[in-house]
Design a protein around this motif. Structure first.
Motif, mmCIF file in Angstrom:
data_model
loop_
_atom_site.group_PDB
_atom_site.id
_atom_site.type_symbol
_atom_site.label_atom_id
_atom_site.label_comp_id
_atom_site.label_asym_id
_atom_site.label_seq_id
_atom_site.Cartn_x
_atom_site.Cartn_y
_atom_site.Cartn_z
ATOM 1 N N UNK A 64 -3.574 -3.189 10.457
ATOM 2 C CA UNK A 64 -2.588 -3.445 9.408
ATOM 3 C C UNK A 64 -2.279 -4.939 9.326
ATOM 4 N N UNK A 65 -2.058 -5.564 10.458
ATOM 5 C CA UNK A 65 -1.697 -6.980 10.475
ATOM 6 C C UNK A 65 -2.826 -7.853 9.936
ATOM 7 N N UNK A 66 -4.067 -7.513 10.268
ATOM 8 C CA UNK A 66 -5.212 -8.266 9.756
ATOM 9 C C UNK A 66 -5.284 -8.161 8.234
ATOM 10 N N UNK A 67 -5.164 -6.941 7.731
ATOM 11 C CA UNK A 67 -5.238 -6.733 6.280
ATOM 12 C C UNK A 67 -4.069 -7.390 5.565
ATOM 13 N N UNK A 68 -2.887 -7.314 6.149
ATOM 14 C CA UNK A 68 -1.707 -7.921 5.526
ATOM 15 C C UNK A 68 -1.814 -9.442 5.506
ATOM 16 N N UNK B 56 9.271 -14.327 -1.023
ATOM 17 C CA UNK B 56 8.825 -14.782 0.278
ATOM 18 C C UNK B 56 7.408 -14.377 0.578
ATOM 19 N N UNK B 57 6.891 -14.738 1.780
ATOM 20 C CA UNK B 57 5.507 -14.433 2.149
ATOM 21 C C UNK B 57 5.208 -12.940 2.055
ATOM 22 N N UNK B 58 4.036 -12.624 1.514
ATOM 23 C CA UNK B 58 3.690 -11.231 1.288
ATOM 24 C C UNK B 58 3.505 -10.466 2.594
ATOM 25 N N UNK B 59 2.913 -11.105 3.621
ATOM 26 C CA UNK B 59 2.694 -10.374 4.870
ATOM 27 C C UNK B 59 4.004 -9.951 5.512
ATOM 28 N N UNK C 197 8.017 -3.239 5.246
ATOM 29 C CA UNK C 197 8.062 -1.996 4.466
ATOM 30 C C UNK C 197 6.904 -1.050 4.790
ATOM 31 N N UNK C 198 6.227 -1.303 5.888
ATOM 32 C CA UNK C 198 5.031 -0.526 6.216
ATOM 33 C C UNK C 198 5.325 0.965 6.369
ATOM 34 N N UNK D 152 5.873 2.603 3.080
ATOM 35 C CA UNK D 152 4.626 2.739 2.339
ATOM 36 C C UNK D 152 3.743 3.850 2.921
ATOM 37 N N UNK D 153 3.846 4.097 4.210
ATOM 38 C CA UNK D 153 3.097 5.218 4.798
ATOM 39 C C UNK D 153 3.594 6.547 4.245
ATOM 40 N N UNK D 154 4.883 6.603 3.906
ATOM 41 C CA UNK D 154 5.439 7.837 3.343
ATOM 42 C C UNK D 154 4.884 8.095 1.943
ATOM 43 N N UNK D 155 4.839 7.038 1.098
ATOM 44 C CA UNK D 155 4.362 7.217 -0.286
ATOM 45 C C UNK D 155 2.839 7.195 -0.351
#
Length: 365
Positions: free
Chosen positions: A175-179, A229-232, A238-239, A242-245
């Motif tokens: 997740x961190x790499x992709x973000x 602010x920064x997207x990451x 909000x990870x 977002x896993x819920x939706x």
């Protein structure tokens, strides 16, 4: 840049067409449903490797045939460019430049800059935000390879992250790499979109006021979550939500471009004539922007642009497109009413064609 010759075989309802093009104005006359728009779409395909109206590949090939070919011979800054595209049912399409196949189709985008004004542009006002983001992408990608690369990489990372969210993955490291990738590419895309709007709006407003001859104020407002602010940081915070939706809620894929008339949303207040004027001014501004930032004048495609416009606005558009600031033009209409006025105004080289049931033939003046 000039499209000198166009050859079309089995593109939608165009069974066969071989056209020697005028360097200034090429006019296609015919009733609705005869293939005028499809012919312009074939020219668009040579620039963007896809249909303007998002037609699936399998529906582009004429329904009774197995292969479709579109080929264009261009004069580009005193050099020849031969662009060839072939599609067979059930096979990957071939795209070649001067007999050499592209490794990636993205390498071709921007070589043949083009702007189209079409009735389908109405979706820019009444459609979803994805239509307006696509407009920004089309404008910038035609002159900025770094933007196109960032957009491709962003979409790849977004697709992978959405798949992880959908599958309820808990791999924090991935997740961190992709973000991080989304944040890096998203920042470049955001900055270039923002810079485009700042330069673009004055051009657009000037064209609108020239066409409508009024003091109506039009503008474009670019809205992005990256202003927060920064997207990451936003994605990390909000990870779990977002896993819920099951998909990514934050990023430049959620950007909006609001189209305004006198500080109100165009889709809420614009009449048919105002909407049409708004869209034509938008595309003419796109043409000017690409001319300034590119190495050649784009090709301009005008598909049935005079419908729903009063005589005064038609006259202003005719005066604009007839000027020297515009290069080669391809336009369609159902009759010669406005066409003859353009021909009288430009006093330059032109070619007339008739399209009937997918067949294209040259006309006498």
């Amino acid at each position: 840049m000039i499209l000198k010759e166009l050859s079309v075989l089995n593109y939608k309802n165009i069974t066969h067409a071989g056209i020697v093009c005028s360097s200034k104005l090429n006019c296609f006359l015919g009733n609705n449903g005869m293939g005028k728009t499809n012919l312009l779409d074939a020219i668009y395909y040579l620039s963007f490797c896809k249909s303007h109206i998002h037609t699936p590949e399998k529906q582009i090939i004429h329904k009774e045939e197995d292969i479709c070919v579109v080929q264009g011979k261009y004069d580009y800054n005193d050099q020849s460019e031969d662009i060839f595209c072939a599609m067979r049912r059930g096979q990957r399409k071939q795209f070649k430049r001067n007999q050499k196949a592209y490794e990636k189709l993205s390498e071709h985008i921007g070589l043949l800059p083009l702007v189209i004004v079409s009735p389908d542009d109405s979706e820019l006002i009444r459609g979803g935000s994805d239509e307006r983001r696509r407009l920004l992408d089309v404008i910038i990608s035609q002159h900025d390879k770094s933007y196109l690369h960032a957009l491709i990489q962003y979409n790849k990372a977004l697709m992978q992250r959405n798949l992880m969210l959908k599958n309820q993955s808990s791999d924090k490291t991935l997740y961190e790499v992709l973000e991080m990738q989304l944040s890096m590419h998203g920042r470049l895309i955001y900055e270039k979109r923002k810079n485009l709007i700042e330069e673009f709006v004055p051009l657009f407003a000037d064209y609108y006021q020239t066409i409508c001859q009024s003091a109506e104020n039009v503008s474009l407002q670019y809205i992005s979550q990256l202003t927060k602010g920064p997207l990451d940081v936003q994605l990390s915070a909000n990870r779990e939500r977002e896993r819920i939706v099951g998909y990514t809620l934050y990023g430049i894929h959620k950007d909006e471009l609001e189209m305004m008339l006198d500080d109100r949303l165009m889709r809420h207040v614009g009449s048919q004539g105002q909407n049409k004027t708004f869209l034509i001014a938008l595309k003419l501004a796109q043409y000017t922007f690409l001319t300034v930032h590119g190495t050649t004048k784009p090709i301009l495609l005008l598909d049935d642009i005079f419908d729903k416009l009063d005589a005064e606005r038609v006259e202003q558009i005719i005066q604009l497109v007839s000027g020297d600031q515009f290069g080669q033009i391809f336009m369609t209409d159902t009759n010669r009413k406005y066409l003859d006025r353009i021909l009288l105004t430009i006093n330059q080289d032109f070619s007339l064609f008739k399209i009937e049931k997918g067949e294209v033939s040259a006309m006498n003046e």
